[in-house]
Scaffold this active site. Structure first.
Site, short mmCIF file in Angstrom:
data_model
loop_
_atom_site.label_atom_id
_atom_site.label_comp_id
_atom_site.label_asym_id
_atom_site.label_seq_id
_atom_site.Cartn_x
_atom_site.Cartn_y
_atom_site.Cartn_z
N ARG A 259 66.47 -3.34 15.40
CA ARG A 259 66.15 -4.71 15.84
C ARG A 259 65.30 -4.76 17.10
NH1 ARG A 259 72.04 -7.47 14.49
NH2 ARG A 259 71.72 -7.28 12.25
N HIS B 262 67.99 -10.45 18.27
CA HIS B 262 67.80 -10.48 16.81
C HIS B 262 66.39 -10.96 16.55
CE1 HIS B 262 68.33 -11.33 12.59
NE2 HIS B 262 69.52 -10.80 12.63
N HIS C 205 71.26 -11.93 20.84
CA HIS C 205 72.18 -11.92 19.71
C HIS C 205 73.51 -11.24 20.06
CE1 HIS C 205 73.28 -12.00 15.51
NE2 HIS C 205 73.34 -10.69 15.42
N ARG D 43 73.39 -2.10 18.82
CA ARG D 43 74.38 -2.14 17.74
C ARG D 43 73.72 -2.06 16.37
NH1 ARG D 43 76.08 -6.19 14.61
NH2 ARG D 43 75.49 -7.92 15.97
N GLU E 235 70.90 -3.72 5.30
CA GLU E 235 70.36 -4.25 6.56
C GLU E 235 69.70 -3.12 7.33
OE1 GLU E 235 72.89 -6.87 8.84
OE2 GLU E 235 73.70 -7.76 7.02
C1 SIN Z 1 72.43 -10.78 10.53
O1 SIN Z 1 72.94 -11.37 9.58
O2 SIN Z 1 71.25 -10.44 10.57
C2 SIN Z 1 73.28 -10.47 11.69
C3 SIN Z 1 74.27 -9.45 11.34
C4 SIN Z 1 74.62 -8.66 12.56
O3 SIN Z 1 74.29 -9.02 13.67
O4 SIN Z 1 75.22 -7.61 12.40
#
Ligand code: SIN
Length: 510
Positions: free
Chosen positions: A267, A221, A324, A359, A112
């Site tokens: 993000r 997000h 988010h 975060r 991620e």
């Molecule tokens: C996501 O699945 O993109 C969200 C995961 C997160 O907020 O850490």
């Protein structure tokens, strides 16, 4: 009046883990204002980040967390998160939980944004939170008392100590009260959060006298599925981790030339780039056409698309950013103690400082696992006093002006306290909130009508967020000010901490 040893407010992962660690030794009651499945944890797709791959190291996870958080993070809290996180995950696996594995039974690690390596564990593809929470519901069955659909409406304070809760249907005392009510996403028009995420735990703690901090830091997000002008659910960042790219309706790549990490940039950077395209009249899509076996890797997202008749097979999913995660919240130390004796907080409602100004992806379920253990340990090892409840000092209800609707608050926050902020807009929003006499809302007796109380608590939280955003005259992480576009050294690690006492003193001196 009923008694418990520990009262937990909320039913997400952090709440359940505190309950799990305590239930052999303490009488625990968990209150939820809705059904126990309604929580942000239940909706969490992405996974849990932890440095457990043999090629990984906690220091690397530490550094990624600090960079994402723009060094605003509390260093001790981050160290605890990444070091104790590995053990907490192992403990969860030892309880019998299964994260996804490959055909050889080896853990699968996802990628991620802003992680320099694949370190995200997931379960059920993109149903990680739901699987973890369901697993705990089974483990807790008949071991704690769940009281659903009974909202906590106020915290009870006697002689400077939190001694219980008032719910819609009754009064309960305990030697410790744990707030685990999650975030504030519903203050915005577009959000990935559960419908219950209206910030009431934070508002109640503030009203009770606990300090809150970092309320200006809201993570948006980048990719919510966007259908008919509404954000209808999350499309996990793990999808971009598997190679998906953001493109415009005229075929350009959104992240080209914006950031070296392109679609996996932090993000806030990605959300601003999408918002910029949308303000310029473009639609933005997530191109998922290159992902093999999309529907089996991402079953939750596939069924979300199908529910809204979005043909994921054509590869283009319409997206919009949505609120988010709140990095701020109720100030706690690394053992979950708030500034109000007897009151604890954990999970998104709490602010340990672990997330800094932004975060890192998939650190929130990890936070829930790690800090819930510490809260429980604290409660098991500390003899808490139990004080008698005295008559409430709250003033009777005295809202003198007509309240706005939830949608009015969402419009105000989205337009004026959103992804990109500036002084004039924040000032306008502050004045808008203040027409509702926030000081009276902070002090009055709790409102029993669910809709009105939710609005009152949203007003308090929205006002705290707006005024904190106004006060922070720099851009850092998720807090971006177009009129103050740079990080400023004198703000480093300086947190905006708010208390009711300071608030009422200022109001009184006007
Ligand atoms: C996501 O699945 O993109 C969200 C995961 C997160 O907020 O850490």
């Amino acid at each position: 009046m009923r008694e418990a040893d520990v009262i937990i407010v909320g039913s997400g992962l952090a709440a359940l883990m505190v309950a799990y660690h305590l239930c052999e030794h303490k009488n625990v009651i968990i209150f939820t204002k809705s059904k126990k499945e309604t929580s942000n944890s239940w909706l969490a797709q992405g996974g849990v980040a932890a440095a457990i791959h043999p090629d990984d190291h906690w220091l690397s996870h530490y550094t990624d967390t600090m960079i994402a958080g723009c060094e605003h993070n509390d260093e001790e809290a981050v160290r605890i998160l990444v070091q104790e996180g590995r053990e907490a995950i192992q403990q969860f696996i030892n309880l019998g939980f299964s994260f996804d594995v490959d055909e050889h039974g080896q853990l699968l690690f996802g990628q991620e944004g802003a992680h320099r390596m694949r370190r995200i564990l997931h379960a059920g593809g993109d149903a990680t939170g739901k699987n973890m929470v369901s697993f705990l519901f089974e483990k807790l069955s008949n071991r704690v008392t769940f009281i659903e659909n009974d909202p906590v409406i106020d915290l009870l304070v006697s002689d400077g100590r939190c001694v219980g809760v008032q719910t819609k249907n009754g009064t309960y005392t305990a030697s410790a009260i744990v707030i685990a009510t999650g975030g504030i996403g519903q203050l915005y028009a577009f959000t990935s959060n559960a419908e219950t995420a209206t910030g009431d735990g934070i508002a109640m703690a503030y009203r009770a006298g606990a300090a809150v901090a970092d309320m200006e830091f809201v993570q948006f997000h980048p990719t919510m599925l966007y259908v008919d002008g509404k954000a209808v659910g999350l499309i996990s960042e793990a999808v971009r981790g598997e190679g998906a790219m953001l493109v415009t309706d005229d075929g350009r790549r959104v992240m080209d030339g914006v950031h070296p990490q392109k679609d996996l940039a932090p993000r806030d950077v990605v959300s601003r780039a999408i918002e910029r395209e949308m303000k310029n009249g473009h639609f933005v899509f997530l191109d998922v056409s290159m992902i093999p076996h999309f529907s089996s890797r991402f079953p939750t997202i596939t069924s979300l698309c199908e529910r809204y008749q979005i043909d994921w097979r054509n590869g283009l999913l319409p997206v919009v950013p949505g609120a988010h995660f709140l990095m701020g919240g109720i100030v706690v130390n690394v053992d979950g103690e708030t500034t109000l004796p007897g009151l604890y907080a954990v999970g998104e409602a709490a602010c340990t400082g672990v997330h800094g100004a932004n975060r890192l992806a998939s650190n929130s379920l990890l936070e829930a696992l790690v800090f819930s253990r510490r809260v429980a340990f604290q409660l098991l090892n500390k003899t808490e006093q139990r004080l008698t409840l005295k008559k409430s000092e709250r003033k009777e209800n005295n809202v003198r002006v007509a309240l706005p609707t939830k949608e009015d608050i969402q419009r105000m926050m989205t337009q004026y306290v959103g992804i990109v902020r500036e002084y004039d807009q924040l000032f306008y929003a502050k004045q808008w909130f203040e027409q509702y006499s926030i000081d009276e809302l902070v002090n009055m007796a709790p409102e029993h009508d669910d809709e009105k109380r939710t609005i009152i608590y949203m007003l308090i939280v929205g006002w705290l967020m707006t005024t904190s955003a106004l006060q922070r005259r720099e851009s850092r992480g998720a807090h971006y000010r177009s009129d103050e576009p740079f990080e400023r050294t004198y703000w480093e690690k300086r947190r905006i901490v708010r208390t009711k006492e300071e608030h009422l003193m200022k109001e009184g001196s006007r």
